[in-house]
Design a protein around this motif. Structure first.
Motif, PDB file in Angstrom:
ATOM      1  N   GLU A 172       0.735  -1.072  -0.168  1.00 16.61           N
ATOM      2  CA  GLU A 172       0.053   0.043   0.111  1.00 16.61           C
ATOM      3  C   GLU A 172       0.928   1.128   0.044  1.00 16.61           C
ATOM      4  O   GLU A 172       1.670   1.248   0.726  1.00 16.61           O
ATOM      5  CB  GLU A 172      -0.792   0.074   1.249  1.00 16.61           C
ATOM      6  CG  GLU A 172      -1.725   1.259   1.404  1.00 16.61           C
ATOM      7  CD  GLU A 172      -3.143   1.121   0.596  1.00 16.61           C
ATOM      8  OE1 GLU A 172      -3.705   2.070   0.240  1.00 16.61           O
ATOM      9  OE2 GLU A 172      -3.351  -0.310  -0.168  1.00 16.61           O
ATOM     10  N   PRO A 173       0.631   2.062  -0.862  1.00 20.50           N
ATOM     11  CA  PRO A 173       1.583   3.461  -0.925  1.00 20.50           C
ATOM     12  C   PRO A 173       1.356   4.114   0.293  1.00 20.50           C
ATOM     13  O   PRO A 173       0.437   4.123   0.924  1.00 20.50           O
ATOM     14  CB  PRO A 173       0.994   3.950  -2.242  1.00 20.50           C
ATOM     15  CG  PRO A 173      -0.137   3.587  -2.678  1.00 20.50           C
ATOM     16  CD  PRO A 173      -0.211   2.171  -2.147  1.00 20.50           C
ATOM     17  N   GLY A 174       2.465   5.013   0.579  1.00 22.29           N
ATOM     18  CA  GLY A 174       2.369   5.932   1.679  1.00 22.29           C
ATOM     19  C   GLY A 174       1.502   7.149   1.373  1.00 22.29           C
ATOM     20  O   GLY A 174       1.200   7.232   0.217  1.00 22.29           O
ATOM     21  N   GLU A 175       1.170   7.912   2.330  1.00 19.00           N
ATOM     22  CA  GLU A 175       0.674   9.096   2.123  1.00 19.00           C
ATOM     23  C   GLU A 175       1.119  10.228   1.187  1.00 19.00           C
ATOM     24  O   GLU A 175       0.242  10.574   0.309  1.00 19.00           O
ATOM     25  CB  GLU A 175       0.211  10.054   3.554  1.00 19.00           C
ATOM     26  CG  GLU A 175      -0.808   9.464   4.588  1.00 19.00           C
ATOM     27  CD  GLU A 175      -1.913   8.799   3.957  1.00 19.00           C
ATOM     28  OE1 GLU A 175      -2.534   9.764   3.255  1.00 19.00           O
ATOM     29  OE2 GLU A 175      -2.579   7.629   4.254  1.00 19.00           O
TER      30      GLU A 175
ATOM     31  N   ASP B 275      -0.445  10.836  -2.374  1.00 20.49           N
ATOM     32  CA  ASP B 275      -0.718  12.311  -2.896  1.00 20.49           C
ATOM     33  C   ASP B 275      -0.063  12.677  -4.325  1.00 20.49           C
ATOM     34  O   ASP B 275      -0.491  13.371  -4.998  1.00 20.49           O
ATOM     35  CB  ASP B 275      -0.068  13.393  -2.030  1.00 20.49           C
ATOM     36  CG  ASP B 275      -0.767  13.270  -0.607  1.00 20.49           C
ATOM     37  OD1 ASP B 275      -1.861  13.061  -0.687  1.00 20.49           O
ATOM     38  OD2 ASP B 275      -0.113  13.783   0.226  1.00 20.49           O
ATOM     39  N   ALA B 276       0.915  11.939  -4.879  1.00 19.62           N
ATOM     40  CA  ALA B 276       1.522  11.737  -6.038  1.00 19.62           C
ATOM     41  C   ALA B 276       0.734  10.909  -7.213  1.00 19.62           C
ATOM     42  O   ALA B 276       1.299  11.097  -8.163  1.00 19.62           O
ATOM     43  CB  ALA B 276       3.008  11.321  -6.019  1.00 19.62           C
ATOM     44  N   GLY B 277      -0.236  10.574  -6.734  1.00 22.39           N
ATOM     45  CA  GLY B 277      -0.857   9.854  -7.804  1.00 22.39           C
ATOM     46  C   GLY B 277      -0.712   8.138  -7.733  1.00 22.39           C
ATOM     47  O   GLY B 277      -1.345   7.494  -8.412  1.00 22.39           O
ATOM     48  N   ILE B 278      -0.052   7.535  -6.734  1.00 17.26           N
ATOM     49  CA  ILE B 278       0.341   6.434  -6.998  1.00 17.26           C
ATOM     50  C   ILE B 278      -0.468   5.425  -6.141  1.00 17.26           C
ATOM     51  O   ILE B 278      -1.080   5.677  -4.991  1.00 17.26           O
ATOM     52  CB  ILE B 278       1.724   5.809  -6.276  1.00 17.26           C
ATOM     53  CG1 ILE B 278       2.850   6.740  -6.949  1.00 17.26           C
ATOM     54  CG2 ILE B 278       2.029   4.411  -6.230  1.00 17.26           C
ATOM     55  CD1 ILE B 278       4.143   6.706  -6.206  1.00 17.26           C
TER      56      ILE B 278
ATOM     57  N   LEU C 121      13.553  -4.233  -8.844  1.00 18.67           N
ATOM     58  CA  LEU C 121      12.651  -3.421  -9.633  1.00 18.67           C
ATOM     59  C   LEU C 121      11.429  -2.789  -8.895  1.00 18.67           C
ATOM     60  O   LEU C 121      10.970  -3.475  -7.936  1.00 18.67           O
ATOM     61  CB  LEU C 121      11.856  -4.325 -10.768  1.00 18.67           C
ATOM     62  CG  LEU C 121      12.621  -4.570 -11.866  1.00 18.67           C
ATOM     63  CD1 LEU C 121      11.770  -5.373 -12.924  1.00 18.67           C
ATOM     64  CD2 LEU C 121      13.101  -3.348 -12.789  1.00 18.67           C
ATOM     65  N   THR C 122      11.243  -1.521  -8.819  1.00 17.26           N
ATOM     66  CA  THR C 122      10.199  -0.767  -7.994  1.00 17.26           C
ATOM     67  C   THR C 122       9.348  -0.355  -9.196  1.00 17.26           C
ATOM     68  O   THR C 122       9.744   0.525 -10.120  1.00 17.26           O
ATOM     69  CB  THR C 122      10.713   0.232  -7.228  1.00 17.26           C
ATOM     70  OG1 THR C 122      11.642  -0.100  -6.282  1.00 17.26           O
ATOM     71  CG2 THR C 122       9.785   0.998  -6.617  1.00 17.26           C
ATOM     72  N   ILE C 123       7.986  -0.649  -9.019  1.00 20.80           N
ATOM     73  CA  ILE C 123       7.068  -0.479  -9.911  1.00 20.80           C
ATOM     74  C   ILE C 123       5.736   0.486  -9.255  1.00 20.80           C
ATOM     75  O   ILE C 123       5.386  -0.097  -8.378  1.00 20.80           O
ATOM     76  CB  ILE C 123       6.314  -1.626 -10.781  1.00 20.80           C
ATOM     77  CG1 ILE C 123       7.427  -2.473 -11.294  1.00 20.80           C
ATOM     78  CG2 ILE C 123       5.280  -1.134 -11.765  1.00 20.80           C
ATOM     79  CD1 ILE C 123       7.092  -3.963 -11.774  1.00 20.80           C
ATOM     80  N   ARG C 124       5.975   1.619  -9.676  1.00 20.47           N
ATOM     81  CA  ARG C 124       4.847   2.900  -9.116  1.00 20.47           C
ATOM     82  C   ARG C 124       3.535   2.741  -9.933  1.00 20.47           C
ATOM     83  O   ARG C 124       3.853   3.219 -11.314  1.00 20.47           O
ATOM     84  CB  ARG C 124       5.547   3.952  -8.976  1.00 20.47           C
ATOM     85  CG  ARG C 124       6.673   3.997  -7.777  1.00 20.47           C
ATOM     86  CD  ARG C 124       7.266   5.575  -7.578  1.00 20.47           C
ATOM     87  NE  ARG C 124       8.283   5.429  -6.720  1.00 20.47           N
ATOM     88  CZ  ARG C 124       9.439   4.841  -6.844  1.00 20.47           C
ATOM     89  NH1 ARG C 124       9.909   4.485  -7.769  1.00 20.47           N
ATOM     90  NH2 ARG C 124      10.335   4.762  -5.525  1.00 20.47           N
TER      91      ARG C 124
END
Length: 230
Positions: free
Chosen positions: A60-63, A67-70, A84-87
């Motif tokens: 789960e993405p952080g706050e 806010d960045a749309g992820i 690999l980091t996939i946003r």
């Protein structure tokens, strides 16, 4: 197999660093654990990938990331420390399919098929030809086809998909060996292939062998019982 069509950005950390900026892409997760990122081109080669063994972790993405749309965050890592980091910013489609065990690639027109078809249609070599045996055994390996021509002369046939010099050398060894057998001698050679390289043709003819170009599609359809318009 899981197929995710999404808008994403990808970072790679490992032997070097690489970055794919935000764009619409396909993320493919296979049953073996591999993960690959594809654009809508390049036929088969992914933009980036991680081969097994590797582990995929969805977070789960952080706050700040939200806010960045992820909307989702994937991390793929292998024992070597590559990551690999996939946003993921937007998911258009997320589907999974069980493909089961794949039987593997079956090649059409391989030498075994050509050999079988030529044995059935031995007259392609010439009127009056008869088949003695496929895979005729010798001390140095089996001859693809052993036959007799219209005069009763023994003919050894070497079959290739693409005939090169190595194939001519192989036929030469077979013919030399077979000519030592009083029951078969004299033995002639035929070099048969779908495509014969110019150098191989020159060498074969110089050694007294006949070259025959095989039309696989025609051979395959010669005994077909399918109805045809033309």
């Amino acid at each position: 197999m899981r197929l995710v069509i999404c808008r994403c950005a990808v970072e790679y950390e490992g032997r070097l660093e690489a970055y794919l900026p935000e764009a619409d892409r396909l993320v493919m997760v296979k049953a073996d654990g591999s993960v690959s990122i594809h654009a809508d081109d390049r036929a088969y080669k992914p933009l980036n990938w991680m081969t097994p063994p590797c582990a995929l972790r969805e977070e789960e993405p952080g706050e700040e990331q939200k806010d960045a749309g992820i909307v989702d965050l994937w991390t793929v890592q292998n024992p070597k420390g590559e990551k690999l980091t996939i946003r993921i910013f937007k998911v258009y489609s997320d589907t999974a399919h069980e493909l089961g065990e794949d039987p593997g690639l079956v090649k059409d027109g391989v030498e075994a098929h050509l050999q079988e078809l030529l044995a059935e249609q031995i007259e392609i070599l010439g009127a009056g030809y008869t088949l003695i045996r496929r895979e005729y055994p010798t001390a140095i390996g089996p001859v693809d086809i052993l036959s007799r021509d219209d005069l009763g002369v023994t003919v050894a046939v070497e079959i290739k998909r693409r005939g090169g010099i190595d194939g001519v050398e192989q036929l030469t060894r077979y013919v030399e060996l077979l000519n030592r057998d009083e029951l078969l001698a004299p033995v002639r050679g035929v070099f048969a292939a779908q495509e014969i390289k110019p150098q191989a043709r020159t060498l074969a003819e110089d050694r007294g062998f006949r070259c025959v170009t095989l039309d696989y599609q025609e051979m395959r359809g010669a005994d077909s019982t399918e109805l045809r318009l033309f």
